[in-house]
Every structure is written in C-alpha cells, then in structure tokens.
Design a protein around this motif. Structure first.
Motif, PDB file in Angstrom:
ATOM      1  N   ARG A   1      42.343  38.059  37.098  1.00 55.45           N
ATOM      2  CA  ARG A   1      41.114  38.856  36.984  1.00 55.45           C
ATOM      3  C   ARG A   1      40.002  38.043  36.345  1.00 55.45           C
ATOM      4  NH1 ARG A   1      39.143  43.732  37.555  1.00 55.45           N
ATOM      5  NH2 ARG A   1      37.360  44.298  36.264  1.00 55.45           N
ATOM      6  N   ARG A   2      40.328  37.319  35.298  1.00 54.04           N
ATOM      7  CA  ARG A   2      39.318  36.486  34.639  1.00 54.04           C
ATOM      8  C   ARG A   2      38.784  35.423  35.599  1.00 54.04           C
ATOM      9  NH1 ARG A   2      41.938  33.981  29.588  1.00 54.04           N
ATOM     10  NH2 ARG A   2      39.798  33.623  28.855  1.00 54.04           N
TER      11      ARG A   2
ATOM     12  N   ASP B   1      32.648  37.144  40.563  1.00 56.13           N
ATOM     13  CA  ASP B   1      32.290  38.524  40.900  1.00 56.13           C
ATOM     14  C   ASP B   1      31.974  39.402  39.695  1.00 56.13           C
ATOM     15  OD1 ASP B   1      32.341  38.359  43.646  1.00 56.13           O
ATOM     16  OD2 ASP B   1      34.474  38.800  43.789  1.00 56.13           O
ATOM     17  N   GLY B   2      32.081  38.860  38.493  1.00 60.13           N
ATOM     18  CA  GLY B   2      31.872  39.652  37.296  1.00 60.13           C
ATOM     19  C   GLY B   2      30.425  39.742  36.858  1.00 60.13           C
TER      20      GLY B   2
ATOM     21  N   TYR C   1      41.918  48.402  34.929  1.00 63.67           N
ATOM     22  CA  TYR C   1      41.231  47.915  36.127  1.00 63.67           C
ATOM     23  C   TYR C   1      42.060  47.950  37.405  1.00 63.67           C
ATOM     24  CZ  TYR C   1      37.592  46.314  32.968  1.00 63.67           C
ATOM     25  OH  TYR C   1      36.584  46.265  32.027  1.00 63.67           O
TER      26      TYR C   1
ATOM     27  N   ALA D   1      28.457  36.492  36.728  1.00 62.13           N
ATOM     28  CA  ALA D   1      28.709  35.618  37.877  1.00 62.13           C
ATOM     29  C   ALA D   1      27.515  34.741  38.239  1.00 62.13           C
ATOM     30  CB  ALA D   1      29.119  36.459  39.081  1.00 62.13           C
TER      31      ALA D   1
ATOM     32  N   THR E   1      27.667  31.309  36.890  1.00 66.00           N
ATOM     33  CA  THR E   1      28.793  30.450  37.266  1.00 66.00           C
ATOM     34  C   THR E   1      28.339  29.340  38.198  1.00 66.00           C
ATOM     35  OG1 THR E   1      30.407  32.219  36.987  1.00 66.00           O
ATOM     36  CG2 THR E   1      31.052  30.391  38.392  1.00 66.00           C
TER      37      THR E   1
ATOM     38  N   ASP F   1      38.660  35.712  38.902  1.00 61.10           N
ATOM     39  CA  ASP F   1      37.825  36.415  39.880  1.00 61.10           C
ATOM     40  C   ASP F   1      36.463  36.776  39.295  1.00 61.10           C
ATOM     41  OD1 ASP F   1      37.577  38.001  42.491  1.00 61.10           O
ATOM     42  OD2 ASP F   1      37.259  39.568  40.996  1.00 61.10           O
ATOM     43  N   GLU F   2      36.433  37.185  38.028  1.00 58.49           N
ATOM     44  CA  GLU F   2      35.179  37.610  37.422  1.00 58.49           C
ATOM     45  C   GLU F   2      34.198  36.459  37.216  1.00 58.49           C
ATOM     46  OE1 GLU F   2      35.909  39.983  33.920  1.00 58.49           O
ATOM     47  OE2 GLU F   2      35.850  41.798  35.158  1.00 58.49           O
TER      48      GLU F   2
ATOM     49  N   GLN G   1      37.825  30.874  44.539  1.00 54.34           N
ATOM     50  CA  GLN G   1      36.566  31.259  43.882  1.00 54.34           C
ATOM     51  C   GLN G   1      35.458  30.274  44.218  1.00 54.34           C
ATOM     52  OE1 GLN G   1      36.824  34.241  42.649  1.00 54.34           O
ATOM     53  NE2 GLN G   1      39.034  34.111  43.000  1.00 54.34           N
TER      54      GLN G   1
END
Length: 309
Positions: free
Chosen positions: A58-59, A65-66, A31, A69, A72, A61-62, A121
């Motif tokens: 990354r986790r 944004d993953g 990634y 999301a 969330t 952020d996801e 986040q």
C-alpha cells in the motif's frame, strides 16, 4: 552492513515488532475490508505477516496514487527501492518496516517481486493509457501478480502434496496460479474503478478493446452506458474470471491452513464482478462492493471448497 544515504537514516526510536504489526493490522482493516476478512481465517503468525506485506504494498502504491503523489519522482522510487534493500538486509528505516523485517525472518522470500512492484509504480509515473492487453498484463503482474508471489512464501506449500508420487521428480509450486490471482484481482480493481480513474485522466482498459467494441475515450469520459459499453465490460469481466479460474487450480497445493482464506479472498473479490453486472455495468456513478452480509455467505462455501477441491 548496508550503507544508506542520509535521506534513509533509520528513525529513532523504532516501534517494537508488536506495535508495528498492530499498525499493519489497523491499516489493512481500514483500507481493504474484503482482504482483511480473508486474513482473519489464517493462523496468527501468517495473517500478521500478510498484513506487513499488505502495508508495504500500500505504501508503495501511494507513492504514485496517494495524497502526495504529485511530489513523487523517479528519484523518490529509487530511494524507496534502497529502503526495500535495507529492509531485506534486516535494517528497518521506519515503524512499518519493523514488521516486514520480522516477517522476512520468519518467512524468507525473494526480493524480486518487491522490486517488480516498484517497477509497476514507475509505469504509473509516465503512463495513463495501455494500447494492448499484453501491455496491461505486464502492469497487472507488477502491481498485483507480485503480491501473489509474496503471499505464497507465507502461505506455504503442502508437503504431503509435494511428496505425492506424481510430483516425485519435480517440485510443484503454484507460482503461475499465484500470479494469476493477483492479476485477476487487479483486473477487478480496474473495472470497479473506471469512473475514479477517469477523473485522473487514466484509462486502464486496453485501447484495442475500446476499438474492438467501437467505444471511444470520449464516450468513457462522458460515462456513456449503452450496448457497446455492456459488451466491452462483459468482455473484460470474462477475461478476469478466466484468471480467477486459472488461480483456483493452485489452491490445493497450499498448506491446509491457507486454503480456506485464499478461497474466501478469491470468492469475495470475484463477487465484485457480480455486483458490477447487478449495477447494470454502471461503474461511473456506483462503486461496486460486496455488502457484509453477503460476504458472510461466501465463507461456508469457501470452507467446503477448501476441503474437497
């Protein structure tokens, strides 16, 4: 021992540290190819630690944004912060945590930058516009400047530099420069991803800057590229480059084995700005990236800078 809610009971059995680090390596390589290339220049223990930190970031952020999301909520981030506290207490919850727990044992660091990233986040949960650069700068610190602080604990400071006569009475740790590099990278991400972000109804460019160049939100959503857009983008690129310049001053204080990879990562990422310009500032239809052969050209220059600057 930290008491965890039922939702955060550790997975059984957990991966071994070796398996967890290998997972983190694979995720980083997949990634973030540019970042991964820079980490390969580090000693094994340090690059493994950086991979563990990257995967946690990354986790995090996801969550916003993953792929999942939309599910969330603030409670999701509350639970994630509790999981973070568990990791810092030496209690991994799932497989990637195992590598981070081991990293924290090898390279002790403060939990606050991790908490600050989660706070970034939270901003993404309810904000899709930033009126001023001051507001955006806080966001950039939280989601990226914090990474500089986390990484500094792994890279380490050159003790001979600290013992120099001019620093005899005060210990110099390049925290501001580390934060500046994170902010520079995030500003670069924002410029590269303008087109992608608009599809999610997000505009990270400060609205005061759009107004400064008489460029509207409607223009942005329509992908208008004209003199107003050129000037707006060049203004943003110049700002990002100033942060890169600020960051450069701290590299000489790092341990020698960290200077080449940091110079490389800085130059590789800054190269994205050059590609944006080469693409005639079209970030709506073309994704700016540095081709692999060009990346290789940066490495000897970065090595030389690591020796003399």
């Amino acid at each position: 021992m930290l008491q965890l809610p039922k939702k955060l009971q550790p997975k059984q059995p957990l991966a071994s540290p070796e398996e967890s680090y290998e997972y983190c390596r694979q995720v980083t390589a997949k990634y973030s190819k540019t970042f991964y290339l820079g980490t390969l220049l580090m000693p094994k223990e340090k690059r493994s630690a950086i991979w563990a930190i990257y995967v946690w970031c990354r986790r995090t952020d996801e969550l916003v944004d993953g792929p999942q999301a939309k599910l969330t909520t603030p409670e999701t981030l509350d639970l994630w912060e509790q999981q973070l506290e568990s990791v810092f207490a030496g209690q991994p919850i799932d497989d990637p945590d195992v590598a981070l727990v081991d990293t924290l044992q090898r390279f002790p660091m403060d939990i606050q930058p991790f908490r600050d990233m989660i706070a970034g986040q939270r901003m993404d949960l309810y904000r899709n516009r930033y009126e001023t650069f001051e507001e955006l700068n806080l966001y950039c610190y939280r989601v990226a400047g914090t990474v500089g602080l986390m990484s500094s604990a792994v890279l380490g400071i050159d003790e001979t530099y600290l013992n120099a006569p001019w620093y005899h009475h005060s210990v110099y740790i390049p925290e501001e420069e580390a934060v500046a590099l994170g902010i520079a990278n995030q500003l670069t991400n924002i410029l590269r991803d303008v087109g992608e972000d608009r599809s999610r109804n997000r505009i990270y460019l400060p609205l005061e800057d759009l107004a400064r160049f008489n460029y509207t939100e409607e223009d942005l959503f329509n992908g208008v590229i004209d003199d107003r857009w050129y000037n707006l983008m060049q203004f943003q690129i110049d700002r990002a480059r100033q942060y890169y310049e600020d960051a450069e001053r701290g590299i000489k204080a790092l341990n020698p084995d960290g200077r080449w990879p940091v110079w490389s990562a800085l130059m590789l990422y800054q190269g994205i700005l050059d590609v944006i310009i080469k693409n005639n500032y079209d970030v709506f239809n073309r994704r700016a990236f540095v081709p692999t052969p060009n990346k290789m050209l940066y490495l000897p220059v970065a090595w030389l800078r690591a020796q003399v600057l």
